[in-house]
Design an enzyme around this catalytic site. Structure first.
Site, short mmCIF file in Angstrom:
data_model
loop_
_atom_site.label_atom_id
_atom_site.label_comp_id
_atom_site.label_asym_id
_atom_site.label_seq_id
_atom_site.Cartn_x
_atom_site.Cartn_y
_atom_site.Cartn_z
N ASP A 57 0.82 -1.22 0.00
CA ASP A 57 0.00 0.00 0.00
C ASP A 57 0.86 1.27 0.00
O ASP A 57 1.86 1.36 0.70
CB ASP A 57 -0.88 0.05 1.26
CG ASP A 57 -1.88 -1.11 1.35
OD1 ASP A 57 -1.64 -2.14 0.72
OD2 ASP A 57 -2.87 -0.95 2.09
N ASN A 117 -8.36 -2.80 -2.78
CA ASN A 117 -9.76 -2.54 -2.43
C ASN A 117 -10.10 -1.05 -2.47
O ASN A 117 -11.26 -0.68 -2.59
CB ASN A 117 -10.12 -3.15 -1.06
CG ASN A 117 -9.35 -2.54 0.08
OD1 ASN A 117 -8.12 -2.45 0.04
ND2 ASN A 117 -10.04 -2.11 1.12
N HIS A 118 -9.07 -0.18 -2.40
CA HIS A 118 -9.35 1.26 -2.49
C HIS A 118 -9.46 1.76 -3.93
O HIS A 118 -9.85 2.91 -4.14
CB HIS A 118 -8.29 2.07 -1.73
CG HIS A 118 -8.55 2.09 -0.26
ND1 HIS A 118 -9.15 3.16 0.39
CD2 HIS A 118 -8.33 1.16 0.70
CE1 HIS A 118 -9.27 2.88 1.68
NE2 HIS A 118 -8.78 1.68 1.89
N HIS A 167 -3.66 -8.07 -3.72
CA HIS A 167 -3.81 -7.09 -2.66
C HIS A 167 -4.21 -7.71 -1.34
O HIS A 167 -3.59 -7.47 -0.30
CB HIS A 167 -4.82 -6.01 -3.04
CG HIS A 167 -4.94 -4.95 -1.98
ND1 HIS A 167 -3.91 -4.07 -1.71
CD2 HIS A 167 -5.92 -4.69 -1.08
CE1 HIS A 167 -4.28 -3.30 -0.69
NE2 HIS A 167 -5.48 -3.65 -0.29
N HIS A 241 -2.39 -4.82 2.07
CA HIS A 241 -3.73 -4.69 2.69
C HIS A 241 -3.75 -4.55 4.21
O HIS A 241 -4.74 -4.10 4.76
CB HIS A 241 -4.57 -5.91 2.27
CG HIS A 241 -6.05 -5.81 2.54
ND1 HIS A 241 -6.78 -4.67 2.28
CD2 HIS A 241 -6.94 -6.74 3.00
CE1 HIS A 241 -8.06 -4.90 2.57
NE2 HIS A 241 -8.18 -6.15 3.01
#
Length: 309
Positions: A57, A117-118, A167, A241
């Site tokens: 990330d 997921n973002h 991710h 993540h």
């Protein structure tokens, strides 16, 4: 390959972005169109060759991304694989994601960018990217160009047929990599199901599948990792993540690794960051780094909920 004038143009844009200066709305639109053409040809399980440096990330922490490149080497001298979550939470999501997409268009064989997921319309409206686009451009067009592009990002990558990168984590609906290859990924991240799980799940100390406290995806135990690795002839699952204080940690008897590349996450967590270097012989080495020196962060109040801290 890209004609020379376009290449020069892109090189200029990349060096502007490296100074943390956003591109114009028109430039972003053109860049996203080019990126879409490249990503359309990539697989849901995108093959990647070593040597490669694998990153977790970033979350809009642009100066720390610049530090990552300083430590790991700049693209195209170093091959990179980023495992998602480029936007939200940090103050420079626009510059961060534009730079990574710019590098993808300029050096498509040298950098792989996966979906986190973002990278979703829904999540970015809550955790900062949407508001940042409005603040920096005065409208939501740039947010729309990027979130439309996010639908095309590959979901997973496979380094030299033995390191599986994604991710989040595994899914009870997925037994083989071919299951993943057969998805239609070009859509908003669903609320449930296998595509959602790949971006939301987490490894756990408990065996089997568990309900995720995140409200999406699952937790999965070492027995699940072992079975998946065995069925797919994998040596390692590499994912991001989760905030880990050392920037990385091993789970499931070193058959799974978490890599987190945003140091002092949210400018307050005090964690180290790391990247994973995989060499020609497929040896892997974690490299830790600290936050880049801060030169006057904007004074932005944190109104966004913390769904996992």
């Amino acid at each position: 390959s890209i004609p020379t004038d376009a290449t020069l143009d892109l090189d200029e844009q990349i060096s502007q972005l490296m100074q943390c200066k956003p591109l114009s709305e028109q430039q972003v639109r053109a860049l996203c169109e080019k990126a879409k053409e490249i990503l359309m040809d990539e697989s849901n399980v995108q093959p990647v060759k070593s040597p490669v440096t694998i990153c977790g990330d970033i979350h809009g922490q642009f100066h720390d991304l610049a530090e990552l490149f300083r430590i790991g080497g700049m693209c195209p001298d170093t091959n990179y694989l980023f495992m998602g979550d480029y936007v939200d939470r940090g103050y420079y999501s626009v510059e961060t994601v534009t730079l990574l997409v710019g590098l993808k268009v300029r050096y498509p064989q040298r950098i792989t960018i996966l979906r986190g997921n973002h990278e979703s319309r829904q999540i970015t409206q809550v955790y900062g990217f949407y508001d940042e686009c409005l603040r920096k451009y005065g409208n939501a067009n740039v947010w729309k160009y990027f979130t439309d592009l996010f639908d095309y990002l590959p979901l997973t990558a496979l380094v030299e047929s033995e390191i599986f990168c994604l991710h989040g984590g595994l899914s009870p609906s997925i037994e083989t990599l071919d299951n993943i290859r057969n998805f239609d990924r070009v859509q908003e991240v669903p609320h449930g199901g296998p595509m959602c799980d790949l971006l939301w799940s987490d490894p756990d100390d408990r065996c089997g599948w568990g309900i995720s406290p995140r409200g999406a995806g699952y937790t999965f135990g070492q027995d699940i990792s072992n079975q998946f690795n065995h069925s797919n002839s994998l040596k390692l699952i590499s994912r991001a993540h989760q905030l880990v204080m050392d920037g990385y940690n091993w789970a499931h008897e070193a058959k799974g690794g978490t890599i987190f590349s945003a140091p002092n996450y949210c400018y307050r967590c005090g964690n180290m960051a790391s990247i994973l270097e995989v060499d020609d012989c497929r040896n892997h080495t974690f490299i830790q780094f600290e936050p880049a020196p801060r030169r006057g962060e904007p004074d932005v109040t944190r109104r966004t909920p913390d769904y996992f801290l």
